[in-house]
Write a protein that holds these residues in place. Sequence first.
Motif, mmCIF file in Angstrom:
data_model
loop_
_atom_site.group_PDB
_atom_site.id
_atom_site.type_symbol
_atom_site.label_atom_id
_atom_site.label_comp_id
_atom_site.label_asym_id
_atom_site.label_seq_id
_atom_site.Cartn_x
_atom_site.Cartn_y
_atom_site.Cartn_z
ATOM 1 N N PHE A 6 0.625 -1.202 -0.149
ATOM 2 C CA PHE A 6 0.070 0.012 -0.182
ATOM 3 C C PHE A 6 0.932 1.222 -0.010
ATOM 4 N N TYR A 7 0.446 2.129 -0.748
ATOM 5 C CA TYR A 7 1.291 3.406 -1.150
ATOM 6 C C TYR A 7 0.331 4.526 -1.020
ATOM 7 N N ASP A 8 0.666 5.885 -0.613
ATOM 8 C CA ASP A 8 0.177 7.196 -0.506
ATOM 9 C C ASP A 8 0.995 8.058 -1.010
ATOM 10 N N ASN A 9 0.536 8.838 -2.229
ATOM 11 C CA ASN A 9 1.514 9.875 -2.741
ATOM 12 C C ASN A 9 1.732 10.850 -1.820
ATOM 13 N N TRP A 10 0.472 11.257 -0.857
ATOM 14 C CA TRP A 10 0.663 12.293 -0.064
ATOM 15 C C TRP A 10 1.692 12.133 1.071
ATOM 16 N N LEU A 11 1.708 10.734 1.519
ATOM 17 C CA LEU A 11 2.585 10.271 2.435
ATOM 18 C C LEU A 11 3.957 10.361 2.111
ATOM 19 N N ASP A 12 4.163 9.925 0.585
ATOM 20 C CA ASP A 12 5.607 10.154 0.196
ATOM 21 C C ASP A 12 6.059 11.600 0.033
ATOM 22 N N LYS A 13 5.006 12.507 -0.203
ATOM 23 C CA LYS A 13 5.343 14.000 -0.513
ATOM 24 C C LYS A 13 5.634 14.565 0.683
ATOM 25 N N THR A 14 4.935 14.108 1.814
ATOM 26 C CA THR A 14 5.111 15.131 3.152
ATOM 27 C C THR A 14 5.994 14.027 3.799
ATOM 28 N N TYR A 15 6.313 12.922 4.060
ATOM 29 C CA TYR A 15 7.089 12.177 4.860
ATOM 30 C C TYR A 15 8.155 11.324 4.299
ATOM 31 N N GLY A 16 8.237 11.406 2.690
ATOM 32 C CA GLY A 16 9.135 10.465 2.137
ATOM 33 C C GLY A 16 10.576 11.034 1.746
ATOM 34 N N GLN A 17 10.968 11.970 2.392
ATOM 35 C CA GLN A 17 12.507 12.024 1.987
ATOM 36 C C GLN A 17 13.322 11.045 2.200
ATOM 37 N N PRO A 18 14.094 10.790 1.413
ATOM 38 C CA PRO A 18 15.266 9.529 1.305
ATOM 39 C C PRO A 18 15.932 9.616 2.722
ATOM 40 N N VAL A 19 16.378 8.470 3.132
ATOM 41 C CA VAL A 19 17.200 8.376 4.241
ATOM 42 C C VAL A 19 18.640 8.848 3.951
ATOM 43 N N GLY A 20 18.817 8.390 2.712
ATOM 44 C CA GLY A 20 20.369 8.626 2.147
ATOM 45 C C GLY A 20 21.193 7.290 2.282
ATOM 46 N N PHE A 21 20.843 6.372 2.718
ATOM 47 C CA PHE A 21 21.910 5.185 2.599
ATOM 48 C C PHE A 21 20.909 4.042 2.852
ATOM 49 N N THR A 22 21.557 2.975 2.459
ATOM 50 C CA THR A 22 20.984 1.666 2.698
ATOM 51 C C THR A 22 21.718 0.644 3.603
ATOM 52 N N ALA A 23 21.194 0.124 4.382
ATOM 53 C CA ALA A 23 21.823 -1.028 5.448
ATOM 54 C C ALA A 23 20.875 -2.128 5.593
ATOM 55 N N TYR A 24 21.664 -3.228 5.785
ATOM 56 C CA TYR A 24 20.952 -4.556 6.149
ATOM 57 C C TYR A 24 21.826 -5.136 7.118
ATOM 58 N N PRO A 25 21.345 -6.423 7.749
ATOM 59 C CA PRO A 25 22.021 -7.328 8.524
ATOM 60 C C PRO A 25 23.161 -8.072 7.591
ATOM 61 N N ILE A 26 24.294 -8.191 8.089
ATOM 62 C CA ILE A 26 25.140 -9.100 7.602
ATOM 63 C C ILE A 26 26.195 -9.757 8.768
ATOM 64 N N ASP A 27 25.809 -10.968 8.850
ATOM 65 C CA ASP A 27 26.316 -11.659 9.908
ATOM 66 C C ASP A 27 26.030 -11.043 11.485
ATOM 67 N N GLY A 28 24.817 -10.572 11.475
ATOM 68 C CA GLY A 28 24.434 -10.275 12.856
ATOM 69 C C GLY A 28 24.614 -8.726 13.077
ATOM 70 N N GLN A 29 25.040 -7.964 12.320
ATOM 71 C CA GLN A 29 25.306 -6.362 12.498
ATOM 72 C C GLN A 29 24.469 -5.817 11.155
#
Length: 594
Positions: A273-296
Amino acid sequence: MRPFRIFFLVLLLLPIASLQLESSSSLPAEESVSAASPEMDRLAKGLVGDWDTVEKMERGPSFPEGGSRKGQVHVRLDSGGYTLIYEVHSDGSAGKLDGFLTIWWNKNAKLYYFLACFNDPNGPCRMRGTARWEGNSFVNDYSEVNGNKTQWRDTFTLSPTSHTLVAAVDSGGGAMKPMITTIATRISARAPQWDGQRKPEHETEKLSLEERLLVASKIYRIVSTFFPNLPQEAFDAQYGKYISSILKSEDRRDFDLLSMEFVAELRDGHTWFYDNWLDKTYGQPVGFTAYPIDGQWVVVRSVIETVKPGDVITAIGGTPIEQFFLANRKYVSASSDRDAGSSFFDTPAIFPERFTLTLDGGRQVVVDRANDKKKEEGTPKTEGRWLVQDTIAYIKVPTFHGIETQAQAIQYLREFHSSKAIILDVRGNPGTGQPTALQLALMSKPYHTWTISSSIKAGVLLRNYDAAYPERSEITTTDASVNPQEPVYSGRLLLLVDRGCTCACEDFVMPFKVAKRATLVGETTAGTFSFTNFNAFDNGMILNVASIRHTFPDGSQFEGVGIGPDVEIHPAPVDLKQGRDVVLSKALELASAP
């Protein structure tokens, strides 16, 4: 995970990307212009203003898997009120589109004329037919020549707060087949900047009880109709809780988050589910991507200076990162917890606009999503080079969006046709297209296709007509096989894969795995691939629902599992910090072996 052809984009009158339309500070403010004639006044009253847009492409020769875009339109009168400028900026799975339409009234012909200018290198500007009013609809007829002459019709249906554009093609005998549907919602006011202390003005935007219930009922109906293998009883129970929750608040952001949570409970990466309004108002990118690798939780990509690949995140706003993830995972549509971890930082609306990031060693960084300067990322392009001259070659395909990346890869295959081995890198490839061309250029063995299943929900009249008629029918097809002919390259092949290889990328990889045509090196893929049912609501909200469930040719589970590598290896934080590609190094070692 949908394709795009640039010539077809010229046919589209509507956009869809998140782009600020404010005038440059060096230019004077835009002045109000009055229409120069009653005909232009009628058009201006229906279209002048700013619009958020959502566009859906039907499946066809140009978009085999369909497609979508989102963005904004800015419409104004110009030339003393004699012309209307329809400025578009859009992006999405169907590709980026920038340009404008100029529309004017020809009093001698008593018709509106169109000039279309878009980012088409083969013909940036062209006349675009003539238009007229049919009741309250504004209709433009024109021809396109692409081998054969094809008749098109664009129909605008206007209302004070929205307009819909349907682009249809003559399918024979004068029957017009809709190919692109765009819904534009008028922007009543600009969202103000938020400094992290004040609440945005739009945070208090309200949804009436009627609108909340209408959207919720549409979500229920669409999911119940199309989602494969739906556990209906459990879904009904979840729906009851969802209804109870949305009744308690009129706040639009609350509704959006509750809807995201409700849909994410289906545990499918292509059902969201997605809302254009939510993206416009609160959707500024975080600026990086991270995910778990070996527990970190490890940063793997970044476009802000203060956060680097290889940094290990320990806390967000003082909350341990794993605790923060578990508290917010419920909003992320994903086919597994691993997939949710990969997508977590790509769901910006669940993050504070300004927060403190604690990294390994205790270093703290303030992330300001609205104001951080982010490095521009260029358009992904296919790369190719010799790793060992005349012996081992390397090709990287970053996306299957459009045909250009595949065409370039095939050209490299011809260039490297005499090599002992080719290493093909599809790590981080999000799919967004149809990979058939490159797949057939490399497949030298017969292979089985996916086993697929879909669900059809029976209507109430049919069930009442015959008590034995099932409420839901399940359809499964399997045993299809492909016998490829004349591949461009039939030598030794190694595929580099990771969790970022998703959707059409996994569709590309699967035959190489099951037919043992290639050696897969790296990580297990994302484990999410589906054809979908796309729905754009009048208020800017969107529901995308998986409609086909794919399993491996032998019937074993794929969704949430992914395609495992033959040789598993992934980078450690220190490798990312120092820019070492251990996966490629391993593949080169394997390719060099006798």
